[in-house]
Every structure is written in C-alpha cells, then in structure tokens.
Design an enzyme around this catalytic site. Sequence first.
Site, PDB file in Angstrom:
ATOM      1  N   SER A  91      31.924  30.307  39.312  1.00 50.68           N
ATOM      2  CA  SER A  91      30.355  29.899  38.707  1.00 50.68           C
ATOM      3  C   SER A  91      30.403  28.757  37.981  1.00 50.68           C
ATOM      4  O   SER A  91      29.732  27.842  38.345  1.00 50.68           O
ATOM      5  CB  SER A  91      29.823  31.037  37.999  1.00 50.68           C
ATOM      6  OG  SER A  91      30.670  31.504  36.884  1.00 50.68           O
TER       7      SER A  91
ATOM      8  N   GLU B 241      23.722  29.731  33.428  1.00 44.55           N
ATOM      9  CA  GLU B 241      24.333  31.167  33.574  1.00 44.55           C
ATOM     10  C   GLU B 241      23.755  32.073  32.560  1.00 44.55           C
ATOM     11  O   GLU B 241      23.370  33.339  32.836  1.00 44.55           O
ATOM     12  CB  GLU B 241      25.691  31.105  33.148  1.00 44.55           C
ATOM     13  CG  GLU B 241      26.483  32.158  33.767  1.00 44.55           C
ATOM     14  CD  GLU B 241      28.019  32.035  34.451  1.00 44.55           C
ATOM     15  OE1 GLU B 241      28.275  30.954  34.856  1.00 44.55           O
ATOM     16  OE2 GLU B 241      28.774  32.712  34.647  1.00 44.55           O
TER      17      GLU B 241
ATOM     18  N   ASP C 109      34.340  28.090  30.226  1.00 45.37           N
ATOM     19  CA  ASP C 109      34.359  27.746  31.581  1.00 45.37           C
ATOM     20  C   ASP C 109      33.978  26.342  31.951  1.00 45.37           C
ATOM     21  O   ASP C 109      34.716  25.690  32.643  1.00 45.37           O
ATOM     22  CB  ASP C 109      33.672  28.757  32.483  1.00 45.37           C
ATOM     23  CG  ASP C 109      34.363  30.117  32.443  1.00 45.37           C
ATOM     24  OD1 ASP C 109      35.378  30.510  31.664  1.00 45.37           O
ATOM     25  OD2 ASP C 109      33.742  31.266  32.903  1.00 45.37           O
TER      26      ASP C 109
HETATM   27  P1  ADP Z   1      33.521  33.948  38.753  1.00 43.71           P
HETATM   28  O1  ADP Z   1      32.891  32.833  38.106  1.00 43.71           O
HETATM   29  O2  ADP Z   1      34.820  34.848  38.158  1.00 43.71           O
HETATM   30  O3  ADP Z   1      34.039  33.363  40.157  1.00 43.71           O
HETATM   31  P2  ADP Z   1      30.950  35.314  38.713  1.00 43.71           P
HETATM   32  O4  ADP Z   1      30.534  36.700  39.052  1.00 43.71           O
HETATM   33  O5  ADP Z   1      30.770  34.633  37.277  1.00 43.71           O
HETATM   34  O6  ADP Z   1      32.484  35.159  39.156  1.00 43.71           O
HETATM   35  O7  ADP Z   1      30.439  33.973  39.566  1.00 43.71           O
HETATM   36  C1  ADP Z   1      30.728  34.327  41.284  1.00 43.71           C
HETATM   37  C2  ADP Z   1      29.083  34.026  41.717  1.00 43.71           C
HETATM   38  O8  ADP Z   1      28.809  33.003  41.717  1.00 43.71           O
HETATM   39  C3  ADP Z   1      29.080  34.488  43.288  1.00 43.71           C
HETATM   40  O9  ADP Z   1      28.761  35.946  43.314  1.00 43.71           O
HETATM   41  C4  ADP Z   1      27.934  33.502  43.762  1.00 43.71           C
HETATM   42  O10 ADP Z   1      26.779  34.116  43.322  1.00 43.71           O
HETATM   43  C5  ADP Z   1      28.083  32.147  43.037  1.00 43.71           C
HETATM   44  N1  ADP Z   1      28.873  31.340  43.652  1.00 43.71           N
HETATM   45  C6  ADP Z   1      30.006  30.971  43.264  1.00 43.71           C
HETATM   46  N2  ADP Z   1      30.501  30.072  44.207  1.00 43.71           N
HETATM   47  C7  ADP Z   1      29.463  29.961  45.094  1.00 43.71           C
HETATM   48  C8  ADP Z   1      29.502  28.844  46.157  1.00 43.71           C
HETATM   49  N3  ADP Z   1      30.176  28.061  46.561  1.00 43.71           N
HETATM   50  N4  ADP Z   1      28.152  29.096  46.961  1.00 43.71           N
HETATM   51  C9  ADP Z   1      27.242  30.009  46.505  1.00 43.71           C
HETATM   52  N5  ADP Z   1      27.242  30.639  45.268  1.00 43.71           N
HETATM   53  C10 ADP Z   1      28.327  30.619  44.645  1.00 43.71           C
HETATM   54 MG    MG Z   2      31.671  33.367  36.336  1.00 45.50          MG
END
Ligand code: ADP
Ligand code: MG
Length: 389
Positions: free
Chosen positions: A135, A167, A179
């Site tokens: 994210s 966020e 982060d």
């Molecule tokens: P983390 O940050 O630990 O990977 P989070 O739940 O905070 O987990 O963020 C993941 C979410 O961020 C995904 O479910 C999606 O909604 C969004 N996300 C992350 N990377 C992408 C991407 N490349 N394209 C679209 N959405 C993304």
């Molecule tokens: Mg995250």
Amino acid sequence: MTDLAQRGRAFFTSQFGYAPEGLWSAPGRVNLIGEHTDYNDGFAFPLAIGMRTAVAAGLRTDRLLRVTSESFPGVVELDFEALTPENLQGWAAYPLGVAWAMSRAAAERGPADSLPGLDLALSSDVPAGAGLSSSAALECAVALALNELWGLGLERPELARIGQLAENGVVGAPTGIMDQSASLLGEPDHGILLDCRSLQTEAVPLGFARGSLSLLVIDTRTSHSHADGGYASRRRACEAGARALGVDALRDLGPKDLPRAAAVLDPETFRRVRHVITENQRVLDTVAALQAEGPGAIGAFLDASHLSMRDDFEISTPELDLAVSSAQQLGAIGARMTGGGFGGAAIALVRDADAGTVAEGVAQAFARAGFIAPNIFPVTAAGGARREP
Ligand code: ADP
Ligand code: MG
C-alpha cells in the site's frame, strides 16, 4: 531500465493507447524493529526493499482521472469534481486517495481547480497483504509522480504525510507514518531510523552484506488487513493507556514508568502499553548495537520484539510463531514477525551460509504443522522512491 519500468510503460500504453509521460517507482519495506510504535509517536527502524511498485502516468487536457492496475481488471474513472473520500472504494481508493490528498495540499498553496486530470497505470513486484507494505509503495510512487506532474514541489516528508492521509482518510486504515517514510527515504544498505514525532530520520548503515548476513522474509501467505479491527483496537488501547497515564503519547514514557503503568492500568491495557514502551527502547538499543558492534549484535532485540508482540500486544499468529521459532532453532541470529500482525511475514537475520538450511527447515516445519507453504526469500536494503529514467 528495469524490467518493472519496461513492463509498467508497456502496460500503460496497452491500457490508454498512448505512451506515458514518465514512470515513477517506490519500494515496499520491511520493518527491522519498532512495531506499532509509529502511531504512538515512537521510533521505528525499517528498510526499503528491492521489490517496487511503479506508476506510469500521463497528464490529460481535461479533468478526468483514470487509473488501472495489473493486479485488478478494468479502468476506474472519476471526474475531478467527484474526487471525495466517500466516492472512493476498493483498490482505486489508494491511488485516487493520494490524488485527493495531493489536491488538498495544492489547495493550501493556491487555486487547485486548475489541476489537470491524469491517466495512471500501476504495476508491482510487491506482494499485496504480505506485510511488505504494497500500500505504501503504491501511495509513494503515485505521490512522487503527482508532485512532479502537478508541479507542487513538496518535500519527501510531506509526501509521506500525504500517503498516510490517503490511507487514513480515504481507505480508512488508521496506520502510522512508518511505511511511507521508509518507501520515500530508503537508501541501499541502510535502515531508516525514524522518529515518528519529529519526523526526523537518520539513515543507519546495516552492514549485512559486509557481515556475511542475509535478511530472510518468511511470508506466511496468511492474509491480514490493516483496516481490520485488530489494528484499530490496539491503537485505541494505546491511546487509552496514554490518557490514563497523563501523557500525549506512549512515546513520552520509558521503562522506568512501567511500575506506575502496572498500578494504574487494567492488565490488558498494561500489556499493550508495555509492548510499546519496551519496543521503543529496543529500537534505540538495536541502532546503538549496530553502530557499536555491527549487525551480529542485534539478534537478541529481534527475538525479544517477537515475544513482546506475541505475549503483550497479542498480534502474532501460529504461523508467525512457527516461522520465528523454527528459524531460531535452525541458527538464525534473530527473528521476529514484522508488519502490523495477524498474518503476513516474519523476518530472520541469518548467516549467509545458513540461509538455505533455514529456508528449507522453516518450510519443512510448516509442512509438518499442516500450514500452507510459506514464501521465503532474501531482501536487501534498497533506495527509496524515484523517477525511473
Ligand atoms: P500491505 O500494505 O501489507 O501489502 P494492505 O492491506 O495495507 O497490505 O494493502 C494492500 C492493498 O493495497 C490491496 O488489497 C490493494 O487494495 C492495494 N494495492 C496494493 N498494491 C496494489 C497494486 N499494484 N494495484 C492496485 N492496488 C494495490
Ligand atoms: Mg499496508
């Protein structure tokens, strides 16, 4: 040009039918130590990793915002006038949330109703939901792109705040600033010591390669969501603890305050508070040990951090506990779960020569326990967000 940059440009062109104006990328992060300290105004010590998210971007002549991602089908479209938190859902809330937060920052500096629309295409090598902060990688890549395309001239600490605002205020995940700071300020072979109150940062050499050490990520492939209740309830407990102890944030307390905290707080709130107080101290101890003795000396702090998260903050899981305990038994210098908890990844600092044995042994332990196979890979400290040539 990196593979990701090439892929990102090609993806943009296939989606929008013209070549992007530029491509910006930002890394995921691993937190070496300092968990759930950021929203308590405390200390964290993350590093940016080599896995990155890229955004290819093009300016439009109208006020339309279009965003697409390799990870999700379709194009999400929104007119600038409709860019409000209530109108943003799903994954598009991350990139468009950044656009919203950036346009607010622009409005503070002058009329923002002339900002042009954008086409954005996201490509990523950061696994989502694995505790590597996909994210923040997304937010920081988009923030850097918009800062340049809209000519806002914001400094990186401000861009970190914008990612956090997206966020918190749009996605609805009450996360701290760690982060985004790691993703924007990371440097090769350095951890970023972050004071989450002053937002001052210091890049501290890690010396893992020179010490023949590897940092392994053990992704348990069990999912978590920061927007979830567990994270929010921990945050509330910390706020309640700080209030009851008469301080602005738990940052203002140290180990010497623990007896008073034990006397004032209910047992559960006390455990939550004790985690944050001792974790802040462990971050400072880790950096001091690193500087005085080198990376071989930080293992005990990693181990203690895990126990604190398992027993006091209660955010670990059976998979994370097994990842940590099996890595330790196989000779890791130190190991701990990393990230917000309730799933995601652990890290293990291992001698290069032991990396294969630890990875195999942890995978075997998971198989014996009947858990799904973990994804185990080394990470190195990499540079922060940048425009790709
Ligand atoms: P983390 O940050 O630990 O990977 P989070 O739940 O905070 O987990 O963020 C993941 C979410 O961020 C995904 O479910 C999606 O909604 C969004 N996300 C992350 N990377 C992408 C991407 N490349 N394209 C679209 N959405 C993304
Ligand atoms: Mg995250």
